[in-house]
Design an enzyme around this catalytic site. Sequence first.
Site, PDB file in Angstrom:
ATOM      1  CB  SER A  65      43.020   7.253  -5.431  1.00  0.00           C
ATOM      2  OG  SER A  65      43.026   7.353  -4.022  1.00  0.00           O
ATOM      3  CB  SER A  66      42.090  13.091  -4.504  1.00  0.00           C
ATOM      4  OG  SER A  66      41.164  13.265  -5.554  1.00  0.00           O
TER       5      SER A  66
END
Length: 365
Positions: A65-66
């Site tokens: 999850s950036s």
Amino acid sequence: MPRHRFVPDVALAAPGGSEEAFVIDRIADPGTWWDTVYSPAPIVTQLDDGGTDIRAGAGAYTSSSSAPSTVAHFLQLLDPEPDDQVLEVGAGTGWTAALLAHLVGSHGGVTSVEIDGNVAEQAAKNLADFEAEAEAEAEAGAGVRVVVGDGAEGWSERAPYDRVHVTCGIRTVPYAWVEQCRPGGVIVAPYCPGFGDDHALRLVALPDGTAVGRFPGYASYMMMRSQRPIPYVGDDGGGRRLATRVHPRTIGLAPPGADLAMAAMTGLYAHTSRQYSRFLVYVLDPGDPGQWAVGVHERGESEHTVYQMGERPLWEEVTDAYFRWVGWGEPGRDRFGMTVTPEGQRVWLDSSDRVIATSGCTAAS
């Protein structure tokens, strides 16, 4: 789009900088888990393409999850509008797909293509669970279709797209993305040639089947699987040691504009290694893992050396490219651009007729 609905119970926080990565566990330590989910940190959700348990805490990062700031930057560059058809390359946890759906509306206009079947399955589940909760609360759902496939090929079944949102690093822009965009469509991708800083790339599709754009800032993502670098061959003792007048820091600490120019003109990878008494810059040929060089600065020494494996003069190519960049007036990355055609890609300076490299690796005359 609440991030916590898309982060698994056990993951790896990767704050970066001087902070080391650490495992977060929603059951064992809920406070740290919640704090991390709503922190600026990227959260790694897969190691070694699923070959290493995330609790090991170490391995190659292959899905995540950036960082929220990175996601926001890319969505700003993409600038989607209601009712747009959007192709997302790389589903991750499904969170960015949900954000895209929120921006374009829950009409099912977002298609997220993911090469890893397990990652795609979990992303689809996260999105479905979120949509079910939203419907129960009479809110708008996500409206995302997750498909398993090679993102480099796009997803022609739902083309043409108004926007293409890429969440993995690339060295070469797949032409399928341009081909599947309607004229005026926007493609945003992390351009990661493997040389110093990486770059955001924003392209606009033209009516003639090409796309053109520039590099509006920094970006760094995990590489697309089909474009990952080949590991280089270790030292067999057959290399040559040469003197160099160029301090390795000149190359290793060059600004982003120089990194972009050197990568484009040489097609080489480069990375630095800081040690207590030495500063090293490795230069590698991605097409031949037996060709590499390392520039070495020893603390306290006024002379510098290069250790060269193979016959290709990699260090000379890189330093020549650097001084060509200096001769152009040290332009920043915002002055560079790219044109993508069915035949390949061209990197240019200031205007599309001033080409400095073709197909990302061949220096122009």
